[in-house]
Scaffold this active site. Structure first.
Site, mmCIF file in Angstrom:
data_model
loop_
_atom_site.group_PDB
_atom_site.id
_atom_site.type_symbol
_atom_site.label_atom_id
_atom_site.label_comp_id
_atom_site.label_asym_id
_atom_site.label_seq_id
_atom_site.Cartn_x
_atom_site.Cartn_y
_atom_site.Cartn_z
ATOM 1 N N CYS A 91 0.836 -1.203 0.000
ATOM 2 C CA CYS A 91 0.000 0.000 0.000
ATOM 3 C C CYS A 91 0.870 1.251 0.000
ATOM 4 O O CYS A 91 2.011 1.229 0.467
ATOM 5 C CB CYS A 91 -0.898 0.044 1.244
ATOM 6 S SG CYS A 91 -2.152 -1.239 1.330
ATOM 7 N N ASP A 92 0.292 2.331 -0.507
ATOM 8 C CA ASP A 92 0.945 3.626 -0.396
ATOM 9 C C ASP A 92 -0.119 4.708 -0.459
ATOM 10 O O ASP A 92 -1.098 4.582 -1.201
ATOM 11 C CB ASP A 92 1.961 3.846 -1.514
ATOM 12 C CG ASP A 92 2.859 5.036 -1.225
ATOM 13 O OD1 ASP A 92 3.841 4.859 -0.460
ATOM 14 O OD2 ASP A 92 2.577 6.137 -1.716
#
Length: 208
Positions: A75-76
């Site tokens: 994730c980011d």
């Protein structure tokens, strides 16, 4: 199909807590991917590329001879306000300046999600998605901003605020997924798991 071992390619305590809240007990393996390798002004492309790169970095470290399947989540998150993209503030001065620009504004919180099956399968390609939540920030004073930054909380958060922490008091309203602002969209993760043939509820009985 039972629920496989789940790997979180992130050191984020908030993402870990979100997964645990829905019955997933992941193995935490930060990717240490060099984010400076990805340069783009498109927030969707940025978070999706970074999320996939982080998950792929962990996949490269795993032993493919093991027969059991594993899932890897990367994730980011970034915040965009008035066309400017913000990750974590570099220091307190930057956090204060950013909040002075954000107050009274509406920002868009973008979180990229990449979910990989390992070992790789030709029938189940990596899934990459982006969730967007619009955040309405309060018109807080300089004194309130300075006090918030002094807590140190915004220095560890994309966009310079933690919705689940003290920064939540500076948010007037959300449009979209709540958990997305914290680090990952739980409804989106459920949908992505379903696309790969897994049910989130299976994690509740297997203790994944």
């Amino acid at each position: 199909m039972g629920f496989p071992q789940f790997i979180l390619a992130s050191a984020s305590p908030a993402r870990l807590r979100l997964l645990q809240s829905v019955g997933i007990e992941p193995i935490v393996r930060p990717s240490h991917f060099d984010e400076s390798q990805v340069q783009t002004t498109d927030p969707v492309a940025l978070v999706e590329t970074l999320a996939l790169s982080k998950a792929a970095a962990i996949a490269e470290q795993l032993n493919s001879s093991r027969s059991a399947e594993r899932l890897i989540l990367g994730c980011d998150s970034v915040l965009a306000v008035n066309g400017d993209i913000h990750g974590k503030p570099a220091n307190a001065e930057e956090a204060i300046a950013r909040w002075q620009q954000m107050r009274g504004q509406v920002g868009s919180l973008y979180t990229g999600h990449a979910l990989l099956v390992f070992p790789p399968s030709s029938s189940r390609a990596p899934l990459v998605r982006c969730q967007i939540t619009h955040v309405h920030f309060a018109s807080v004073s300089d004194r309130q901003i300075a006090a918030y930054v002094a807590t140190g909380e915004p220095l560890n958060c994309a966009g310079g605020f933690a919705l689940e922490g003290k920064g939540g008091s500076f948010v007037e309203k959300l449009e979209g997924c709540h958990s997305n602002v914290i680090g990952l969209s739980l409804p989106l993760l459920r949908q992505m798991l379903g696309e790969l043939g897994y049910s989130l509820t299976d994690a509740w009985s297997t203790g994944a």
